[in-house]
Enzyme design. Structure first.
Site, PDB file in Angstrom:
ATOM      1  N   HIS A  74       0.810  -1.220   0.000  1.00 53.91           N
ATOM      2  CA  HIS A  74       0.000   0.000   0.000  1.00 53.91           C
ATOM      3  C   HIS A  74       0.841   1.266   0.000  1.00 53.91           C
ATOM      4  CE1 HIS A  74      -3.764   1.998  -0.014  1.00 53.91           C
ATOM      5  NE2 HIS A  74      -4.464   1.032   0.594  1.00 53.91           N
TER       6      HIS A  74
ATOM      7  N   ASP B 247      -2.465   1.816  -4.569  1.00 61.04           N
ATOM      8  CA  ASP B 247      -3.696   1.864  -3.787  1.00 61.04           C
ATOM      9  C   ASP B 247      -4.722   0.946  -4.423  1.00 61.04           C
ATOM     10  OD1 ASP B 247      -5.148   3.348  -5.902  1.00 61.04           O
ATOM     11  OD2 ASP B 247      -3.654   4.883  -5.386  1.00 61.04           O
TER      12      ASP B 247
END
Lengths: 393, 332
Positions: free
Chosen positions: A366, A370
């Site tokens: 992450h 995303d």
């Protein structure tokens, strides 16, 4: 002409390597391409080949040592040739003794002052017992009159070893690395997972359709993994963020698309690499994948075989796993876990129908990407799997 | 249990009994040597034999070791079974040609047509205050020559059984007696007939931590050291090869493999000596079971001094063996 043996860099970010074992002894004749030593990097244990013909001399680094990449660790010289001046420590007077015997007798040690420190004195019985019981004598403290390792020291060590690991299996090097690297990844990389089920009819059909020609041309049996590598690589070319690396707070876009393929080996897993897979023809990918699999099984992967992956595919379909979540291999941004292709009852034209289905699970870092960005990539992968022959043409 | 089973004899009595029994058993057995008849030797080992067997069979010779040893070789070749007495082992030097070039070779060089069934009895050992020419232990000299058997008894029991075997052997045998044991060492000797074969080592004391290989005079020293070691918590095995040739290599190796540590003790010189040979046999046969180097202890490499304190310092003692064994076991 002396050839230096250096600690190789097997991957971009590697700074050091651990010398696991010398396969040749000081003074021993070596031929170019013969296995000279084994090293361990962040990723794997590798066999390193001799860079030339000659006699191995000036071994400076002992087994177990961590060595900076690029450092000279030994020399290969012609029989009778002296060690290069730069290899001889200036503060000693061993220049003369450091020449190689003209006949290069096997096993003649030539750096006694360096070896003494690392070779513990040990009785013949203790040495035999250590070998029989798998005791690492470098970790045994000697209790002999002069600090020698005697049988009792080895037996005590073996007993402690057995009682503390009664039901445990000793880790292989690959197994230890796997433990370290997955722990590091799982505890430092913020993972998230995307799951998509796709209709694999087109993949199944493409394999049936393309396999005969590839077998004829390339002499290799096409499998689903080959198709996945080729397709994912081509999709990655349009999603560079998923092909980038997390590097000290920065995102580095990788210029090449190198697909790592997780392969089970004795005691663990390694990821062998198909370099520039987006530009490599399917048949060639199949050939490379087969060769890598064979070398991995034989424990003979070369440094280049495991270096430089930018994205990894792991497929447990052959083990009848439906779906699973994989752990990312840093600094890569993502890993695609592929389950089996199995017939399922699914809606087809609003009616129940039977289709070969497959579940893809994408693990992402992450910090690098995303959910939306990754979902676009995964969606494109699913789409590509729906029309493989068009993508590969 | 009959009384005879508990009978104890001195070393000298055991030797004398073996000779007497064999002379009664076989009329060809005779004794040649200096002062062997009326005097019964200076060590009084043969006292009483001339009275029973007469001067025909117990023959006093001139002081000429080479001469009467040669006489014995010829007598053996022509049918007798002589037992030659060389009073001090130091003077085997005078008999070397007769023993090494004649007795040891005749059977071989005659294609088996001749044999030399003779025994040479002689002595070894220091600490008798007899100085450099009467104190040596030169049994290694004979052990070096193919064709000779060499016996080193360490107890009255072994002395009797081994001497009877030596007299009955068809080949030349050299039999070394520790002159300090003759009257000082007593031990059980059954009155029943028995012999002891050559080439069979005897475990004088069983143990598990260290092996003391000891010959002749050193066996008692080893047993004394083993007692000291036991008090220190070290279990020592004492093994006596009894014959340096033939040598019971298998038993020595077996003991070394059991304990992993070995001291070889012999009163001869260590340099190129019996201890060197036995240590090499053990190193070859038990290398991967050795937990420490094989240690040798023997006479100091010097002429044996006449001065008592100096003489005593040349020979291993219970204390010096005890200390060496402790060090080898990592306990010093």
């Amino acid at each position: 002409m002396a050839i230096s043996v250096v600690m190789p860099a097997l991957e971009i970010a590697q700074e050091t390597g651990t010398l696991i074992a010398w396969r040749k002894k000081e003074g021993e004749q070596v031929a170019k391409g013969e296995t000279l030593l084994e090293i361990e990097t962040d990723k794997a244990v590798m066999e390193i080949e001799a860079p030339g013909d000659g006699v191995l001399v000036g071994v400076k680094v002992h087994e177990g040592a961590v060595v900076p990449v690029g450092q000279t660790i030994a020399w290969i010289v012609a029989p009778g040739e002296a060690l290069p001046a730069e290899a001889v420590p200036s503060s000693t007077t061993t220049t003369l003794s450091a020449t190689v015997p003209a006949r290069a007798a096997v096993g003649v040690a030539h750096t006694p002052h360096q070896q003494d420190a690392s070779v513990a004195k040990i009785s013949p019985k203790a040495r035999r017992l250590a070998r029989e019981r798998g005791v690492d004598i470098s970790k045994v403290r000697g209790s002999g009159p002069g600090g020698e390792i005697v049988a009792a020291d080895v037996l005590t060590d073996a007993v402690q070893h057995t009682s503390s690991q009664r039901s445990a299996e000793p880790l292989t090097s690959v197994g230890r690395l796997m433990a370290e690297r997955t722990t590091q990844s799982w505890t430092t990389v913020p993972h998230f997972f995307l799951v998509q089920e796709i209709d694999a009819s087109a993949i199944v059909a493409a394999r049936e359709h393309l396999a005969p020609a590839i077998e004829k041309t390339n002499g290799v049996k096409l499998n689903y993994t080959d198709l996945l590598i080729a397709l994912v690589a081509r999709v990655l070319a349009k999603h560079l963020r998923l092909n980038s690396s997390w590097s000290d707070g920065n995102i580095r876009l990788n210029p090449e698309i190198n697909i790592g393929v997780a392969m089970a080996v004795d005691g663990g897993v390694v990821a062998a690499v198909i370099h520039q897979a987006d530009r490599t023809k399917l048949g060639e990918i199949a050939v490379q994948r087969r060769d890598l699999t064979e070398r991995a099984r034989a424990g003979r992967l070369r440094p280049s075989d495991i270096a430089g992956a930018t994205f990894t595919i792991t497929n447990l379909g052959m083990y009848n796993v439906d779906a699973f979540s994989a752990i990312i291999t840093p600094p890569q941004a993502a890993i695609l876990a592929v389950g089996r292709i199995a017939d399922r009852v699914v809606p087809v034209n609003r009616q129940p129908g039977i289709r070969p289905m497959m579940t893809l699970t994408l693990s992402c870092d992450h910090r690098v990407t995303d959910g939306a960005t990754a979902a676009t990539f995964l969606s494109d992968v699913g789409e590509a799997f729906g029309e493989p022959e068009k993508q590969l043409s | 249990m009959p009384e005879a089973a508990h009978r104890e004899l001195t070393f000298a009595q055991a030797v004398r009994e073996a000779l007497a029994e064999e002379m009664r058993r076989d009329s060809r057995v005779c004794i040649f040597g200096e002062d062997v008849a009326e005097a019964g030797t200076p060590f009084k080992v043969l006292s009483g034999l001339v009275e029973e067997f007469g001067t025909e069979r117990v023959v006093d010779t001139p002081i000429s070791e080479a001469g009467f040893t040669g006489l014995a070789v010829g007598a053996a070749m022509t049918g007798l079974r002589p037992v030659v007495d060389i009073m001090f082992g130091d003077f085997i030097t005078l008999t070397m040609d007769q023993m090494a070039n004649q007795a040891a070779k005749v059977h071989y060089m005659s294609g088996g047509k001749w044999k030399v069934p003779m025994v040479m009895r002689t002595t070894l050992g220091a600490t008798r205050r007899s100085a450099a020419q009467h104190s040596q232990s030169l049994h290694a000299w004979f052990s070096h020559v193919p064709g000779l058997k060499v016996v080193l008894p360490s107890t009255p029991y072994d002395a009797k059984g081994l001497l009877k075997t030596a007299i009955r052997d068809e080949n030349p045998v050299v039999f070394f007696e520790d002159k300090m044991m003759h009257h000082k060492l007593k031990g059980p000797v059954p009155s029943e007939e028995y012999t002891i074969p050559f080439g069979v080592a005897d475990v004088k004391r069983a143990g598990s931590d260290i092996t003391l290989v000891a010959t002749s005079s050193m066996v008692q020293v080893a047993l004394g050291a083993a007692a000291l070691l036991e008090a220190a918590g070290i279990s020592a095995e004492v093994i006596d090869p009894r014959t340096t040739w033939p040598l019971d290599e298998a038993s020595l190796i077996e003991s070394a493999r059991k304990t992993s540590r070995v001291i070889v003790m012999d009163e001869g010189y260590g340099r190129y000596g019996v201890t060197a040979e036995i240590a090499a046999v053990i190193a070859e046969g038990a290398f991967y079971d050795l937990d420490a180097p094989v240690k040798r202890m023997g006479a100091m490499h010097v002429p044996i001094p006449f001065s008592p304190p100096l003489e005593d310092a040349t020979v291993p003692t219970e204390q010096s063996v005890f200390e060496a064994a402790q060090a080898l076991c990592g306990r010093s």
